[in-house]
Design a protein around this motif. Structure first.
Motif, PDB file in Angstrom:
ATOM      1  N   ASN A  18       0.823  -1.204   0.000  1.00 21.94           N
ATOM      2  CA  ASN A  18       0.000   0.000   0.000  1.00 21.94           C
ATOM      3  C   ASN A  18       0.860   1.257   0.000  1.00 21.94           C
ATOM      4  OD1 ASN A  18      -2.975  -0.731   0.270  1.00 21.94           O
ATOM      5  ND2 ASN A  18      -2.079  -2.034   1.844  1.00 21.94           N
ATOM      6  N   ASN A  19       1.273   1.694  -1.188  1.00 25.59           N
ATOM      7  CA  ASN A  19       2.134   2.880  -1.316  1.00 25.59           C
ATOM      8  C   ASN A  19       3.466   2.715  -0.594  1.00 25.59           C
ATOM      9  OD1 ASN A  19       0.228   4.229  -2.855  1.00 25.59           O
ATOM     10  ND2 ASN A  19      -0.612   5.387  -1.125  1.00 25.59           N
ATOM     11  N   TYR A  38       2.963  -1.214   5.981  1.00 23.82           N
ATOM     12  CA  TYR A  38       2.039  -0.678   6.978  1.00 23.82           C
ATOM     13  C   TYR A  38       1.444  -1.818   7.809  1.00 23.82           C
ATOM     14  CZ  TYR A  38       1.662   3.970   4.730  1.00 23.82           C
ATOM     15  OH  TYR A  38       1.899   5.223   4.232  1.00 23.82           O
ATOM     16  N   ASP A  70       5.102   2.836   8.308  1.00 19.53           N
ATOM     17  CA  ASP A  70       4.896   2.161   7.026  1.00 19.53           C
ATOM     18  C   ASP A  70       6.020   1.190   6.679  1.00 19.53           C
ATOM     19  OD1 ASP A  70       6.522   4.433   6.787  1.00 19.53           O
ATOM     20  OD2 ASP A  70       6.005   4.749   4.683  1.00 19.53           O
ATOM     21  N   TRP A 121      -3.552  10.881  -0.071  1.00 19.68           N
ATOM     22  CA  TRP A 121      -2.537  10.027   0.559  1.00 19.68           C
ATOM     23  C   TRP A 121      -2.825   9.866   2.048  1.00 19.68           C
ATOM     24  CZ3 TRP A 121       0.673  11.954   4.417  1.00 19.68           C
ATOM     25  CH2 TRP A 121       1.603  11.042   4.930  1.00 19.68           C
ATOM     26  N   HIS A 124      -5.790   7.530   2.706  1.00 18.80           N
ATOM     27  CA  HIS A 124      -5.384   6.141   2.465  1.00 18.80           C
ATOM     28  C   HIS A 124      -4.477   5.633   3.587  1.00 18.80           C
ATOM     29  CE1 HIS A 124      -4.357   2.580   0.105  1.00 18.80           C
ATOM     30  NE2 HIS A 124      -3.091   2.806   0.407  1.00 18.80           N
ATOM     31  N   THR A 125      -3.582   6.491   4.054  1.00 19.71           N
ATOM     32  CA  THR A 125      -2.649   6.105   5.111  1.00 19.71           C
ATOM     33  C   THR A 125      -3.386   5.712   6.384  1.00 19.71           C
ATOM     34  OG1 THR A 125      -0.865   7.482   4.219  1.00 19.71           O
ATOM     35  CG2 THR A 125      -0.764   6.959   6.571  1.00 19.71           C
ATOM     36  N   GLY A 130      -1.633   3.619   9.124  1.00 22.99           N
ATOM     37  CA  GLY A 130      -0.440   4.445   9.210  1.00 22.99           C
ATOM     38  C   GLY A 130      -0.343   5.310  10.451  1.00 22.99           C
ATOM     39  N   THR A 131      -1.461   5.534  11.143  1.00 24.01           N
ATOM     40  CA  THR A 131      -1.416   6.323  12.376  1.00 24.01           C
ATOM     41  C   THR A 131      -1.365   5.449  13.626  1.00 24.01           C
ATOM     42  OG1 THR A 131      -3.831   6.478  12.397  1.00 24.01           O
ATOM     43  CG2 THR A 131      -2.621   8.266  11.324  1.00 24.01           C
ATOM     44  N   HIS A 228       9.719   3.439  -1.603  1.00 24.60           N
ATOM     45  CA  HIS A 228       8.546   3.954  -2.293  1.00 24.60           C
ATOM     46  C   HIS A 228       8.898   4.125  -3.768  1.00 24.60           C
ATOM     47  CE1 HIS A 228       6.523   4.911   1.533  1.00 24.60           C
ATOM     48  NE2 HIS A 228       7.739   5.268   1.942  1.00 24.60           N
TER      49      HIS A 228
END
Length: 248
Positions: A18-19, A38, A70, A121, A124-125, A130-131, A228
């Motif tokens: 995922n990115n 992630y 990530d 972004w 999505h994160t 991501g948090t 990335h």
């Protein structure tokens, strides 16, 4: 999304999640896993191991380029569930434990929300964890200097700036550099393609990140596997110089 597994060389695989990317180094049944995506990439990590004929039980070690969410996503899961050691540069061990955090804050993101691509972004994160914080309970510094006695024989190279303990991993015999976030080839909020630094607010020490490009450029190799963006082929020195020129 399903992880995309691309064979780069014998026993070397770049995986797009995922990115974000991770790398699998395979020797027989055993593998070294470099970064883990992630938290929401866990199923993708497991599927990518199966895709190369391996399994989490066969992971000899997890190597972390740096302890951002990530890249650290499933490291503690693999350590706690399967007994896989998690190795980092000594300066990054406390970061992996979350004794401190050198990562873009919510405030940093909000101040940059006007930039093209940042809002999508960020949404999505959050969706892929991501948090979330998933500290590694017992991260370990590298057990030795020089090539590690692991599948792929990766050589850690300290490249501080993005974080204090960021490392790239050099595979000198294969001419490959696994560069984490010290040198990337794209990003969801980047408007350019090819070798580059991440946008400034992602770096703990931007000047240090620029200085570390010279370290990467000194490594022998012509295949860049970034944290990335897609695989990049070409001399490492040229890639590092292009990123430095763009950063200036």
């Amino acid at each position: 999304m399903r992880a995309e597994v691309h064979q780069v060389a014998d026993g070397t695989y770049l995986v797009h999640g995922n990115n974000v990317n991770w790398v699998i180094l395979k020797d027989g049944d055993a593998v070294t896993l470099v970064d883990t995506g992630y938290p929401g990439d866990r199923q993708g990590v497991l599927e990518s191991l199966a895709a190369v004929g391996s399994s989490p039980e066969a992971v000899a070690a997890v190597l972390i380029t740096h302890a951002h969410n990530d890249h650290l996503g499933s490291a503690e899961h693999l350590r706690a569930t399967y007994g896989v050691p998690v190795y980092l540069h000594p300066a990054e061990v406390g970061h992996a434990r979350r004794e401190f955090l050198q990562q873009a804050t919510v405030g940093d993101v909000l101040r940059n929300i006007w930039r093209p691509g940042v809002l999508s972004w960020a949404v999505h994160t959050v969706k892929v964890g991501g948090t979330e914080q998933h500290p590694v309970t017992a991260p370990e510094p590298f057990p030795a200097d020089g090539p590690l006695d692991l599948p792929g024989r990766p050589v850690p190279v300290h490249t501080p700036g993005h974080t204090d303990g960021h490392c790239v991993y050099h595979l000198p015999d294969a001419g490959i550099v696994i560069s984490g976030d010290a040198l990337v080839s794209g990003h969801a909020i980047s408007r350019v393609e090819g070798p580059q630094l991440l946008t400034d607010f992602f770096h703990h020490d931007r000047a240090g990140a620029i200085a570390s490009l010279k370290v990467i450029g000194s490594l022998e190799g012509d295949v860049l596997l970034p944290g990335h963006g897609p695989l990049h082929r070409g001399p490492m020195r040229a890639a590092a110089e292009q990123a430095e020129e763009r950063a200036s």
